[in-house]
Each structure stands twice: as C-alpha cells, then as structure tokens.
Design an enzyme around this catalytic site. Sequence first.
Site, PDB file in Angstrom:
ATOM      1  N   ASP A 226      -3.000  -5.735   9.485  1.00 24.47           N
ATOM      2  CA  ASP A 226      -4.176  -5.000   9.970  1.00 24.47           C
ATOM      3  C   ASP A 226      -5.038  -4.394   8.865  1.00 24.47           C
ATOM      4  OD1 ASP A 226      -2.659  -2.748   9.104  1.00 24.47           O
ATOM      5  OD2 ASP A 226      -1.882  -2.381  11.123  1.00 24.47           O
TER       6      ASP A 226
ATOM      7  N   HIS B 169       2.795 -10.850   4.785  1.00 21.14           N
ATOM      8  CA  HIS B 169       2.343 -11.757   5.849  1.00 21.14           C
ATOM      9  C   HIS B 169       0.843 -12.035   5.770  1.00 21.14           C
ATOM     10  CE1 HIS B 169       6.069 -10.551   8.480  1.00 21.14           C
ATOM     11  NE2 HIS B 169       6.372 -11.389   7.513  1.00 21.14           N
TER      12      HIS B 169
ATOM     13  N   CYS C 191      -9.763 -22.717   3.671  1.00 18.57           N
ATOM     14  CA  CYS C 191     -10.180 -24.012   4.210  1.00 18.57           C
ATOM     15  C   CYS C 191      -9.017 -25.000   4.111  1.00 18.57           C
ATOM     16  CB  CYS C 191     -11.399 -24.533   3.458  1.00 18.57           C
ATOM     17  SG  CYS C 191     -11.862 -26.180   4.009  1.00 18.57           S
TER      18      CYS C 191
ATOM     19  N   THR D 103       9.638  -0.417  10.972  1.00 17.74           N
ATOM     20  CA  THR D 103       9.924  -1.836  11.160  1.00 17.74           C
ATOM     21  C   THR D 103      11.272  -2.028  11.830  1.00 17.74           C
ATOM     22  OG1 THR D 103      10.267  -3.983  10.088  1.00 17.74           O
ATOM     23  CG2 THR D 103      10.779  -2.036   8.757  1.00 17.74           C
TER      24      THR D 103
ATOM     25  N   PRO E 106      11.882   5.930  15.025  1.00 12.58           N
ATOM     26  CA  PRO E 106      12.411   6.636  16.206  1.00 12.58           C
ATOM     27  C   PRO E 106      13.620   5.918  16.807  1.00 12.58           C
ATOM     28  CG  PRO E 106      10.070   6.069  16.496  1.00 12.58           C
ATOM     29  CD  PRO E 106      10.534   5.390  15.253  1.00 12.58           C
TER      30      PRO E 106
HETATM   31  P1  OAD Z   1       8.298  -4.519  15.371  1.00 16.32           P
HETATM   32  O1  OAD Z   1       7.376  -4.439  16.533  1.00 16.32           O
HETATM   33  O2  OAD Z   1       9.378  -5.517  15.411  1.00 16.32           O
HETATM   34  O3  OAD Z   1       8.982  -3.100  15.133  1.00 16.32           O
HETATM   35  C1  OAD Z   1       8.244  -1.904  15.116  1.00 16.32           C
HETATM   36  C2  OAD Z   1       9.195  -0.785  14.769  1.00 16.32           C
HETATM   37  O4  OAD Z   1       8.451   0.416  14.624  1.00 16.32           O
HETATM   38  C3  OAD Z   1      10.293  -0.511  15.804  1.00 16.32           C
HETATM   39  O5  OAD Z   1      11.546  -0.452  15.173  1.00 16.32           O
HETATM   40  C4  OAD Z   1       9.897   0.856  16.390  1.00 16.32           C
HETATM   41  O6  OAD Z   1      11.035   1.620  16.781  1.00 16.32           O
HETATM   42  C5  OAD Z   1       9.188   1.478  15.216  1.00 16.32           C
HETATM   43  N1  OAD Z   1       8.206   2.535  15.536  1.00 16.32           N
HETATM   44  C6  OAD Z   1       7.477   2.706  16.655  1.00 16.32           C
HETATM   45  N2  OAD Z   1       6.665   3.773  16.535  1.00 16.32           N
HETATM   46  C7  OAD Z   1       6.894   4.308  15.306  1.00 16.32           C
HETATM   47  C8  OAD Z   1       6.355   5.421  14.572  1.00 16.32           C
HETATM   48  N3  OAD Z   1       5.408   6.227  15.092  1.00 16.32           N
HETATM   49  N4  OAD Z   1       6.829   5.658  13.314  1.00 16.32           N
HETATM   50  C9  OAD Z   1       7.787   4.870  12.779  1.00 16.32           C
HETATM   51  N5  OAD Z   1       8.316   3.812  13.431  1.00 16.32           N
HETATM   52  C10 OAD Z   1       7.881   3.526  14.661  1.00 16.32           C
HETATM   53  O7  OAD Z   1       7.354  -4.677  14.076  1.00 16.32           O
HETATM   54  P2  OAD Z   1       7.726  -5.264  12.642  1.00 16.32           P
HETATM   55  O8  OAD Z   1       9.074  -4.851  12.236  1.00 16.32           O
HETATM   56  O9  OAD Z   1       6.584  -4.963  11.757  1.00 16.32           O
HETATM   57  O10 OAD Z   1       5.353 -11.164  11.907  1.00 16.32           O
HETATM   58  O11 OAD Z   1       7.729  -6.817  12.942  1.00 16.32           O
HETATM   59  C11 OAD Z   1       7.957  -7.699  11.897  1.00 16.32           C
HETATM   60  C12 OAD Z   1       7.151  -8.965  12.068  1.00 16.32           C
HETATM   61  O12 OAD Z   1       7.480  -9.582  13.309  1.00 16.32           O
HETATM   62  C13 OAD Z   1       5.661  -8.786  12.141  1.00 16.32           C
HETATM   63  O13 OAD Z   1       5.057  -8.680  10.879  1.00 16.32           O
HETATM   64  C14 OAD Z   1       5.226 -10.041  12.828  1.00 16.32           C
HETATM   65  C15 OAD Z   1       6.265 -10.095  13.900  1.00 16.32           C
HETATM   66  O14 OAD Z   1       6.528 -11.371  14.399  1.00 16.32           O
HETATM   67  C16 OAD Z   1       4.387 -12.088  11.803  1.00 16.32           C
HETATM   68  O15 OAD Z   1       3.375 -12.018  12.465  1.00 16.32           O
HETATM   69  C17 OAD Z   1       4.634 -13.177  10.809  1.00 16.32           C
END
Ligand code: OAD
Length: 255
Positions: A111, A126, A134, A200, A226
């Site tokens: 983002d 990512h 292109c 994450t 959390p």
């Molecule tokens: P996820 O959606 O898998 O995980 C988000 C995490 O953020 C979860 O563990 C939540 O508990 C936590 N969370 C939620 N609110 C929060 C807050 N206010 N503060 C801290 N943590 C919070 O997202 P990612 O781990 O980023 O890949 O996902 C990894 C990748 O999977 C992404 O980059 C994407 C996806 O497929 C691609 O697009 C290649």
Amino acid sequence: MSELGELPGELVQRLGDVHSVGVITGAGVSVESGIRTYRGQGGLYDDPEEGERMVEALSSPTLLRDPDRTWRAVSSLARQVGTARPNVTHHELVRIEQKVDRFVLLTQNVDRLHHDAGSRNIIDIHGDIFATRCMSCGLVGRLEAEELQSLGRAPRCTECEGTLRPDAVLFGELLPHDKLARINEEFYELIPDLVIVAGTSALFPYITEPVLVARYSDKLTIEINPEPTMLSDRVDFTLRGPASRYLPLIAAALS
Ligand code: OAD
C-alpha cells in the site's frame, strides 16, 4: 510495569541498549489506516470464495492467460487503499529510524503507506501495486492512484504498446533477487540489536527466519499483534494489542 505504561520493565531496560533496529510489518499495521487485512475476521480472504477468486486473479498463470482479470483484482486492491493515509504506527517507525544508528524495514504491504510516512530504508518484498513493468520491453513505470482504481483492463506500455504487469509479487512467483539479497545483508550479515515483527500472521519463512535468527543470536525480539502467531512463543516479548499502542512506547524507550 514501568512508567512507560504497558511495557514490561525489563523490556524498557533492554531497549536502552539498542543501536540498530530491524522491523518487519504486515497488513495489521495498516488496519488503523482503514485497510483490510488478508486473513482473520473481516479480512480479504475471510469469505473463502471471494478469497479464492482473489488469489487466483492475483496469480502468475492468470496474468499470462487473462491479464485484464489480474488488473481488475489489482484495481480492487487499490480501491481498498483508496485515500488511506499513514497512521501512528507508520509515523512512529519513521521516528525510530531517525533515532537509531541503523534501521531497516521489511514490509509485505503493497500500500506504500510506509513510503508515504517517510520511512527510508524499506525492503518492500512484495513490491507495490502502483508500480508497473512492461511484459514486452521491461520498461518500469507507475500508475496514479485514480487511474489504477478505475482500471477495467490491462494498461499498455507507452513505448512499445506491450501489456503492462503490476510490478508486485503475484502468487506462484519467486521473490525478487535484489530484495532477498538486501534481507540477507540487513538481517543476517549484520543482525540488528532489536527485531520487531508487527501486524503479520507470519506465515512465510522469509518473514519468520530473520526474527528467529535474531532470537538465537541473543538479540532482542518483540512481536506486536492482537492475535497469537507461530512466533509468539519464540520471541523475547509478545505485546498483545494494536501496533499503534506499543510502537510509541518503544520509540520513546529507545535512547
Ligand atoms: P494477514 O492478513 O495474514 O495478517 C494480519 C495480521 O495483523 C494478523 O495476525 C492480525 O492479528 C494482525 N493485526 C490486526 N490488526 C492489528 C493491529 N492494529 N496491530 C497489529 N497487528 C494487527 O496479513 P500479512 O501477514 O501481511 O501477500 O499477510 C502476508 C501476505 O499474505 C500478504 O502480503 C499478501 C497475503 O497473501 C501477497 O499479496 C503476495
């Protein structure tokens, strides 16, 4: 508990000795900017059918077969980002970068909010959804948010009329070599004194390994989330809550 409120006293003490910091972020740090996560309640993949369609659209076979579909999915991600602005967490990470001798930020987020906030040493493993490449001549470029948000089909290269692709990592694709090399340099060759993993679900080895390597090398490791993840029991300190609650305290405790 210390005067820094919710941080354990031992953590505050150890933060005083930190000179280099590595931070690893995921979708959770953008929640307070109004962007949905991928997994968990309300996440993009929460509805299994919607999630599956999204993953399929954002995959390399679909890009090759039907680039218009991939671009429509990227366009819908861009609409989720909308006019989102960096939140406290993004700003506190800039503050930490300014405070310490060495700082690196490894993010899975596409983002660009870390860039918008002003973080400098970023490895956006990512890529980002506004960048284009292109598929014929390799020319790289960018799309304006408005253009991307209203895109109905694959855009064309201004030089050769070839089909553009998003310069982001799609499902089924390898991670970019240059960025993996930077992870190696910043997290393995010179292990930061402190590694923070925030927001994450920590599902990929290139996200968990830098944390585990730091932990096994007696560096300080913190998870902020959390919800529990596979890293929760393996870091020195797990801070259970939103990143925006704890990062200001960590930034303040760094000398
Ligand atoms: P996820 O959606 O898998 O995980 C988000 C995490 O953020 C979860 O563990 C939540 O508990 C936590 N969370 C939620 N609110 C929060 C807050 N206010 N503060 C801290 N943590 C919070 O997202 P990612 O781990 O980023 O890949 O996902 C990894 C990748 O999977 C992404 O980059 C994407 C996806 O497929 C691609 O697009 C290649």
